[in-house]
Design a protein around this motif. Sequence first.
Motif, PDB file in Angstrom:
ATOM      1  N   SER A   1      37.578  43.150  51.334  1.00 26.40           N
ATOM      2  CA  SER A   1      37.826  42.326  50.148  1.00 26.40           C
ATOM      3  C   SER A   1      37.429  40.876  50.424  1.00 26.40           C
ATOM      4  CB  SER A   1      39.300  42.392  49.749  1.00 26.40           C
ATOM      5  OG  SER A   1      39.658  43.705  49.376  1.00 26.40           O
TER       6      SER A   1
ATOM      7  N   ARG B   1      32.098  40.519  43.347  1.00 33.84           N
ATOM      8  CA  ARG B   1      32.931  40.720  42.161  1.00 33.84           C
ATOM      9  C   ARG B   1      33.754  39.459  41.889  1.00 33.84           C
ATOM     10  NH1 ARG B   1      30.058  44.338  42.060  1.00 33.84           N
ATOM     11  NH2 ARG B   1      30.421  46.557  41.682  1.00 33.84           N
TER      12      ARG B   1
ATOM     13  N   GLU C   1      41.514  44.372  41.368  1.00 37.11           N
ATOM     14  CA  GLU C   1      41.786  45.749  40.974  1.00 37.11           C
ATOM     15  C   GLU C   1      41.428  46.761  42.060  1.00 37.11           C
ATOM     16  OE1 GLU C   1      39.592  46.318  37.426  1.00 37.11           O
ATOM     17  OE2 GLU C   1      40.738  44.849  36.239  1.00 37.11           O
ATOM     18  N   ILE C   2      40.550  46.368  42.991  1.00 36.39           N
ATOM     19  CA  ILE C   2      40.087  47.334  44.003  1.00 36.39           C
ATOM     20  C   ILE C   2      40.418  46.906  45.423  1.00 36.39           C
ATOM     21  CG2 ILE C   2      38.233  48.234  42.556  1.00 36.39           C
ATOM     22  CD1 ILE C   2      36.290  46.370  43.986  1.00 36.39           C
TER      23      ILE C   2
ATOM     24  N   LYS D   1      45.961  41.045  47.067  1.00 31.65           N
ATOM     25  CA  LYS D   1      45.894  41.568  45.698  1.00 31.65           C
ATOM     26  C   LYS D   1      46.797  40.759  44.767  1.00 31.65           C
ATOM     27  CE  LYS D   1      46.848  45.757  42.996  1.00 31.65           C
ATOM     28  NZ  LYS D   1      45.519  45.897  42.380  1.00 31.65           N
TER      29      LYS D   1
ATOM     30  N   GLU E   1      41.708  49.755  47.546  1.00 27.44           N
ATOM     31  CA  GLU E   1      40.699  50.706  48.001  1.00 27.44           C
ATOM     32  C   GLU E   1      39.859  50.122  49.138  1.00 27.44           C
ATOM     33  OE1 GLU E   1      38.335  51.800  44.695  1.00 27.44           O
ATOM     34  OE2 GLU E   1      40.045  52.073  43.341  1.00 27.44           O
ATOM     35  N   LEU E   2      39.511  48.836  49.019  1.00 26.63           N
ATOM     36  CA  LEU E   2      38.617  48.216  50.005  1.00 26.63           C
ATOM     37  C   LEU E   2      39.327  47.845  51.289  1.00 26.63           C
ATOM     38  CD1 LEU E   2      36.611  45.802  47.656  1.00 26.63           C
ATOM     39  CD2 LEU E   2      35.861  48.012  48.555  1.00 26.63           C
TER      40      LEU E   2
ATOM     41  N   GLU F   1      27.465  43.777  45.565  1.00 27.91           N
ATOM     42  CA  GLU F   1      28.883  44.140  45.671  1.00 27.91           C
ATOM     43  C   GLU F   1      29.809  42.969  45.334  1.00 27.91           C
ATOM     44  OE1 GLU F   1      29.273  45.637  49.644  1.00 27.91           O
ATOM     45  OE2 GLU F   1      28.790  47.685  49.035  1.00 27.91           O
TER      46      GLU F   1
END
Length: 512
Positions: free
Chosen positions: A366, A349, A356-357, A305, A360-361, A347
Amino acid sequence: MNATFLRFKRGLLTVNIVKSLLLGLSLGLAVGGGLLLLTNYEIISLSQIYILPIAIGVLLLAGVGTYFLIRGSDKRTAAGLDKRYSLEERVQTMLQYKDEQGAIYELQRKDAEEALSAAKTASFTLKGLWIYVLSFVLGAAVLTSGIIFKPAPPPPPPEIEVPFSLSEIQIKAIEGLITYVEGSEMSSPYRENTARHLSVVLGELKAATTTKMRDEAVTRANNAILQEIDDSSTGLEIINALGSSFDPTVLAFARALNFYDWTAGNEWDSYTNAITKFRGSLSAALSEEEAAGEGACELQAARLKQLLTSSASTAASALQKSGINASDAFYIAAESYLSYLPEDGSEARGIALLAEIVGELGYDKSEERLDLLFAALNNPTFTALEADYNNVYVGEYAIVRVCTLLGVSIPRFERPIINRDPEEDSGGGAGSESSGGGGIGVGTVYGSNDIVLDPMTGEFVEYGTILDDYFYLDAKPKIDGGAYTEEEKKALEKYYDILYNGFDNKGDTNNE
């Protein structure tokens, strides 16, 4: 001692110092100016770097010597005052009996002081100063003459007009080059403009009768074609903007977009190799100790991230600083890696959106999303890069070919400046602002650099020059035009790859 006499003495000391300084400067300037004149006209062989030390030495010697010569003792000063103001030796007598006591001596000193008080100090101390001022002016005039007066430079040798005439072989070669440009994949209207510039220079070369006229015509054509190249491609500005970063991932991104490093005949392979390295930079590795510890997955996701967020921010800022319009195809191709959001519900991105996610993933999903992103953008990115590549290549090749045919120096082409990757020890990513002749995609290293006879011009040239003609004027148009089967295409591409780059380090000569 009489206060008035001391006033005269101090004034005389000051003036003597001024006189010494003026005379020292006068002689120093005069000597410096004289030596300049003598060396300017080569009357003496003396390097001018020695003139200043010599002049300063003369200044000091003359100034100090003059001071000791003109300084006066008290007795001499007193005699001068008596003579100057007709004081009938009053001052000399006062000086002689200055230490004596008694009424008669006091009266004499008082009489001398009253006589001196009526005299003007300046009329005594400034006597003869004009001579020193005049000498300083003369010295300055000599120095000025040394600076101003120099022998007239010898006239340049008469320009020798070297005759020139364009041969029939050269005419046919340039006409063939015009046909090649007209049928090339260079974008319109740059393709038509480049062909027109070549037609104009061909007409000028036919009319040229000297090599000077030839060179001027080629220079005008080169400048015009270089402008077409600049107008037709925005890649250089975008690659430079990204390449100025010290972020390893953004540098890998810049290299992935750098079509200037593509190898002729292997453009797709060059692109995929670079884009694969960029993809590989978007991963967060853990040490063995970290991977074995608790929370390894969360740690790896957090690092990914942070990596994606930082890289996306740096790249976005660089793209904005490039000054390229956001509607430009090359800009869109680069920016898509940051903000790609498919309309078909995929899916995939962009890097900035994926950052940003990531939490969550998780790390693995990711990375899968990143694979989807690169798969989705692979072909569109190559198409955008290839358009600029063709524009730059065709323009530069036209310049190189004309210059080579006529024996004119090839201008230097602009190339991206890409910072060294901080994680690389070799510094292999350093770029240069410009490159010599050879053109984009042609490179400067061939399988051989032998000098061979060019059958088109009858001149001996580098092997790579003839190889370019065979590949880009014969083989490549046929390959692109479907004259060969897929198997034949593959064999030809391998063949020309060996001709351009030589065998690999292992000496492998097997076809793929």
